[in-house]
Write an enzyme that holds these catalytic residues in place. Structure first.
Site, PDB file in Angstrom:
ATOM      1  N   GLU A 259       0.794  -1.173  -0.140  1.00 10.59           N
ATOM      2  CA  GLU A 259      -0.138  -0.028  -0.113  1.00 10.59           C
ATOM      3  C   GLU A 259       0.804   1.245   0.081  1.00 10.59           C
ATOM      4  O   GLU A 259       0.525   2.272  -0.606  1.00 10.59           O
ATOM      5  CB  GLU A 259      -1.011   0.136   1.214  1.00 10.59           C
ATOM      6  N   GLU A 260       1.768   1.170   0.737  1.00  6.34           N
ATOM      7  CA  GLU A 260       2.744   2.545   0.924  1.00  6.34           C
ATOM      8  C   GLU A 260       3.529   2.784  -0.401  1.00  6.34           C
ATOM      9  O   GLU A 260       3.396   3.830  -0.958  1.00  6.34           O
ATOM     10  CB  GLU A 260       4.116   2.118   1.884  1.00  6.34           C
TER      11      GLU A 260
END
Ligand SMILES: *[C@@H]1O[C@H](CO)[C@@H](O)[C@H](O)[C@H]1NC(C)=O
Ligand SMILES: *[C@@H]1O[C@H](CO)[C@@H](O)[C@H](O)[C@H]1NC(C)=O
Ligand SMILES: *[C@@H]1O[C@H](CO)[C@@H](O)[C@H](O)[C@H]1NC(C)=O
Ligand SMILES: *[C@@H]1O[C@H](CO)[C@@H](O)[C@H](O)[C@H]1NC(C)=O
Ligand SMILES: *[C@@H]1O[C@H](CO)[C@@H](O)[C@H](O)[C@H]1NC(C)=O
Length: 500
Positions: A175-176
């Site tokens: 996600e990052e």
């Protein structure tokens, strides 16, 4: 007629011409006035601004960001911008593993600041999100109970703020990477292009998105759209549909390869060959000394693999300031021996061939900016290496004197961080002298910091629609421009009738 004689070759204007000219001028004014009225009439009387808050709980500190956007344009690309950033005092929330109840209260001061920036009547409707990254991923590995307690302390504080609490969680490395990529491409206007830009881009079939390189204290991410997608490592591939276009994105997050944890890893390797409790380190300036407690050292999941028994409890490090030796020293972090895929970065992780331009932000930017290596015209790889080499070779007392305003802990690590960034990019991802200049070190785009937080908020508020919202064929400004042009042409025609 009793007009004064006009000297020169200019033919005398007839009276009808003069009247026509004045009439024409007046009608132009009238047209402009009409359009101005139409334009202002169509603008809403009061700007309807919305706000959102995201806290980036990183391994070394937490930042609070306030974003704003015009409510009626919230589905457009590029309209959200950062209006405030507040750096939370003290360590990152993972630093409260011994005193978990203090993690939440550490955020109060920045939340107060957000209360001042956002009008009081809008506090209740303003969403607040907290995303924790690799520092908390590591704490969860080391001590799950402490990580849960830190998160609930943080949640308690955020719930007691006057905003609309939307969650506090540890985001995944994937996600990052993805949200960082979304942020920079959203801010660079790469997703949805209207009018001329879209047309120009369709002429040059250039790569439409920019890759994202993110470096934190505990992890690093690489995310880009590869030339061709190979299905060999599905866990590294993401599929998005944004503004009516499909994107197949490669991403990987390396835990323990942020700049702080990379240094810990390197020291753990150095320890393996240490004969006694003192160690020379080429990545610190000559004359620099540091003492490390061995017990803390091996609690860390990034270094515990190398654990062995040592007959001493303290390690003394002394700097040598040797860039070349430091680069060779760091090399051990990138294990290239085993690749189960068609191509790899390191440690057996799939990496497709690098493609297009890259935006490098967070610590990539902070370190390179300190070293004066960010500029609009990118430096060559050789220039960058020689600048870092020169900086590392400077004796510590001299560096300390020149940058006395910077905390010693940070100042002492710029040499390592600079060398590590080059190792990661050159040895890890295999950027070459040719494609090095496609890396753009960027801190902000417009008024917004590059990072994962904006992309995270855009996704959670559904502000990036999958399909392109229906839009009039002409943008508002082109419409006005066209109107003005038409009236001018009409006026010109009435002024100069088709006489030859
Ligand atoms: C934005 O899109 C969402 C869903 O696509 C829709 O419900 C919403 O009304 C849109 N907002 C605006 C201001 O167009
Ligand atoms: C420790 O070992 C290094 C070699 O690794 C040596 O150069 C140094 O003199 C030793 N120091 C002490 C205090 O024994
Ligand atoms: C690199 O990884 C291989 C296995 O993938 C391992 O056998 C080797 O020891 C590693 N090398 C280093 C220097 O860690
Ligand atoms: C960067 O440039 C500034 C201004 O020219 C200078 O003061 C500073 O020492 C430079 N930094 C480094 C690391 O060379
Ligand atoms: C955004 O969030 C939704 C869930 O609300 C998720 O399914 C989707 O994959 C996310 N998109 C991105 C780009 O991460």
């Amino acid at each position: 007629m009793d007009e004064p004689k006009v000297t020169g070759t200019k033919p005398k204007m007839s009276t009808t011409r003069k009247i026509l000219l004045i009439l024409g001028f007046l009608s132009t004014l009238a047209a402009i006035a009409l359009i101005t009225v139409a334009v202002t009439q169509n603008q809403p009387l009061r700007k309807n601004i919305k706000y959102g808050i995201v806290l980036d709980a990183g391994s070394s500190h937490t930042n609070l960001y306030v974003y704003e956007w015009p409510a009626e344009k919230e589905n457009d690309t590029g309209v959200v911008q950062q209006v405030e950033v507040c750096k939370v005092e003290g360590p990152g929330i993972s630093g409260y593993s011994q005193t978990t109840e203090k993690a939440g209260p550490s955020l109060v001061q920045c939340l107060r600041q957000a209360e001042e920036v956002i009008p009081a009547e809008q506090h209740q409707e303003t969403p607040v999100y907290l995303g924790a990254t690799a520092g908390m991923r590591l704490l969860r590995l080391e001590n799950k109970d402490a990580a849960d307690k830190v998160l609930s302390s943080v949640e308690k504080t955020l719930r007691s703020a006057p905003f609309s609490f939307q969650g506090a969680r540890i985001i995944s490395g994937q996600e990052e990477g993805a949200y960082g990529w979304i942020t920079i491409n959203y801010l660079l206007g790469n997703f949805k292009q209207s009018g001329w830009k879209k047309f120009l881009h369709s002429l040059k079939s250039i790569s439409e998105t920019s890759g994202a390189l993110d470096l934190g204290g505990a992890s690093t991410q690489i995310t880009f759209v590869p030339d061709e997608i190979s299905p060999e490592s599905p866990q590294n591939l993401l599929y998005f549909r944004l503004y009516g276009k499909d994107y197949q994105v490669y991403t990987h997050s390396f835990l323990c390869y942020g700049k702080d944890q990379a240094l810990q890893q390197k020291l753990a390797w150095d320890l393996q060959s240490a004969e006694n409790s003192s160690l020379f380190d080429p990545c610190f300036h000559q004359g620099y000394q540091r003492t490390i407690s061995m017990s803390n050292f091996f609690k860390n999941p990034c270094t515990s693999i190398e654990e062995k028994q040592f007959p001493f409890s303290q390690l003394h490090i002394e700097g040598e300031g040797n860039y070349e030796k430091c680069r060779r020293n760091i090399q051990i972090l990138f294990n290239k021996t085993n690749c189960p895929y068609s191509s790899c970065s390191f440690n057996g992780i799939y990496l497709p061939p690098l493609q297009g331009d890259f935006g490098a932000f967070s610590a990539f930017y902070f370190v390179m900016n300190f070293l004066n290596l960010t500029s609009d015209v990118p430096f060559t790889l050789d220039e960058v290496a020689s600048a870092i080499q020169k900086f590392c070779a400077r004796p510590w007392h001299e560096v300390k004197l020149q940058y006395h305003q910077i905390k010693e802990k940070y100042l002492s690590e710029y040499c390592f961080s600079g060398a590590y960034i080059l190792s990661l990019l050159e040895n890890g991802y295999e950027f070459t002298t040719e494609n090095w200049q496609r890396i753009h070190f960027l801190g902000k785009i417009g008024s917004s910091d590059a990072g994962w937080t904006l992309g995270y908020m855009l996704n959670l508020t559904n502000m990036i629609p999958a399909e392109e919202p229906p839009a009039p064929p002409l943008s508002y400004s082109s419409y006005v421009g066209l109107m003005v042009l038409c009236s001018l042409v009409l006026v010109a025609r009435s002024l100069f009738p088709t006489s030859s």
